[in-house]
Design a protein around this motif. Structure first.
Motif, PDB file in Angstrom:
ATOM      1  N   TRP A 221      37.682  39.621  41.076  1.00 58.68           N
ATOM      2  CA  TRP A 221      37.194  40.896  41.608  1.00 58.68           C
ATOM      3  C   TRP A 221      38.225  42.010  41.407  1.00 58.68           C
ATOM      4  O   TRP A 221      37.883  43.121  40.977  1.00 58.68           O
ATOM      5  N   PHE A 224      38.407  43.327  37.861  1.00 62.66           N
ATOM      6  CA  PHE A 224      37.337  44.281  37.550  1.00 62.66           C
ATOM      7  C   PHE A 224      37.657  45.660  38.105  1.00 62.66           C
ATOM      8  O   PHE A 224      37.536  46.676  37.398  1.00 62.66           O
ATOM      9  N   TYR A 228      38.065  48.750  35.518  1.00 63.30           N
ATOM     10  CA  TYR A 228      36.964  49.711  35.444  1.00 63.30           C
ATOM     11  C   TYR A 228      37.226  50.988  36.234  1.00 63.30           C
ATOM     12  O   TYR A 228      36.848  52.083  35.792  1.00 63.30           O
ATOM     13  N   ILE A 245      33.880  43.510  33.002  1.00 71.21           N
ATOM     14  CA  ILE A 245      33.273  42.259  33.451  1.00 71.21           C
ATOM     15  C   ILE A 245      33.905  41.074  32.718  1.00 71.21           C
ATOM     16  O   ILE A 245      34.181  40.024  33.318  1.00 71.21           O
ATOM     17  N   SER A 246      34.152  41.235  31.425  1.00 69.91           N
ATOM     18  CA  SER A 246      34.742  40.151  30.635  1.00 69.91           C
ATOM     19  C   SER A 246      36.153  39.823  31.117  1.00 69.91           C
ATOM     20  O   SER A 246      36.531  38.651  31.210  1.00 69.91           O
ATOM     21  N   ALA A 248      37.338  40.391  34.115  1.00 68.97           N
ATOM     22  CA  ALA A 248      37.193  39.758  35.431  1.00 68.97           C
ATOM     23  C   ALA A 248      36.811  38.297  35.283  1.00 68.97           C
ATOM     24  O   ALA A 248      37.338  37.425  35.987  1.00 68.97           O
ATOM     25  N   GLU A 249      35.908  38.018  34.355  1.00 66.63           N
ATOM     26  CA  GLU A 249      35.481  36.641  34.128  1.00 66.63           C
ATOM     27  C   GLU A 249      36.639  35.784  33.626  1.00 66.63           C
ATOM     28  O   GLU A 249      36.843  34.658  34.090  1.00 66.63           O
TER      29      GLU A 249
END
Length: 270
Positions: A221, A224, A228, A245-246, A248-249
């Motif tokens: 989290w 991200f 961002y 998102i990538s 964060a993943e």
């Protein structure tokens, strides 16, 4: 020794006293353009860790000296192997998915021509693309990396992944971009995400670090939010959101894998 280098902007010139070093594995789609961008260097050294595609043949066809190793000790140790093979006064370390821009080439040649005086190492601004788009925010630019240095004054850390160049003193700063085709498509991003998260988790585990499921979720989290919002990833448009998102993943999976490695084995059955 390589002979003369042709430049479309002028007559052939003597090659620069520079060793370009790369480590590779299955880089057939990248190696040709990478080596073409450093055709001004007197020496190119490639250390390959068992490519099964045309990487080695393409590197040799481009005039590189290639060493194929039977093992994989990690990024840092493998780059030090390549460094040990360099013979020129200056060294430029590249990854196969990187290219030297024309402006950067001219700056490098100016540093080499000066030779005496000035820093023994230089950092380069790296301009990375994500699925075909240059990312100018999200913490990805200018993303300075120390890559050009006088041989004998620096070495790479022994990290399995995310290795660093250890220099003597602070590097100078060049302005020409090092072009980085990070993830040309989604498939390459997913493959690299999995590979790097596994290597990072293993490295952290060896260093005694541990994680938890809650910690993995929280770090994902935060990655991200940092990418961002705090690093203005939203200014890169829709691809900025995809990148955040990538990242964060990838962060989540790295710490999740570390947590799973840390768990004691459970017995099956009653």
């Amino acid at each position: 020794m390589r002979g003369l280098s042709s430049d479309s902007a002028g007559p052939p010139t003597t090659l620069a006293p520079l060793s370009v070093i790369l480590i590779t594995r299955d880089e057939e789609s990248n190696i040709r353009d990478c080596l073409a961008s450093v055709g001004f260097a007197r020496e190119i050294v490639v250390v390959d860790s068992g490519s099964t595609d045309g990487t080695v043949a393409l590197a040799r066809a481009a005039g590189a000296r290639v060493l194929v190793t039977p093992d994989w000790p990690g990024f840092g140790p493998q780059k030090n192997r390549a460094l040990e093979l360099a013979t020129q006064p200056w060294v430029l370390s590249l990854d196969a998915d990187e290219r030297v821009s024309p402006q950067l080439r001219e700056e490098i040649l100016a540093v080499l021509a000066r030779d005496e005086g000035g820093p023994d190492a230089w950092s380069l601004p790296r301009r990375s693309s994500f699925c075909g788009q240059d990312m100018l925010h999200s913490g990805w630019y200018p993303d300075r990396v120390a890559r050009l240095f006088r041989r004998g004054t620096a070495r790479f850390s022994d990290d399995l992944v995310h290795e660093r160049l250890l220099t003597q003193g602070n590097p100078g700063q060049l302005r020409g971009d090092l072009l980085h085709a990070t993830y040309p498509d989604l498939e390459s991003m997913l493959e690299k995400l999995n590979r790097y998260s596994s290597a990072s988790a293993e490295s952290m585990y060896r260093q005694g670090q541990r994680s938890s499921l809650a910690g993995a979720l929280l770090r994902g989290w935060w990655a991200f939010v940092r990418t961002y919002l705090l690093r203005s990833g939203w200014r890169d448009g829709r691809m900025g959101l995809v990148l955040a998102i990538s990242i964060a993943e990838g962060t989540y999976y790295k710490y999740l894998k570390l947590w799973l490695q840390s768990r004691p084995p459970r017995k099956l059955g009653p």
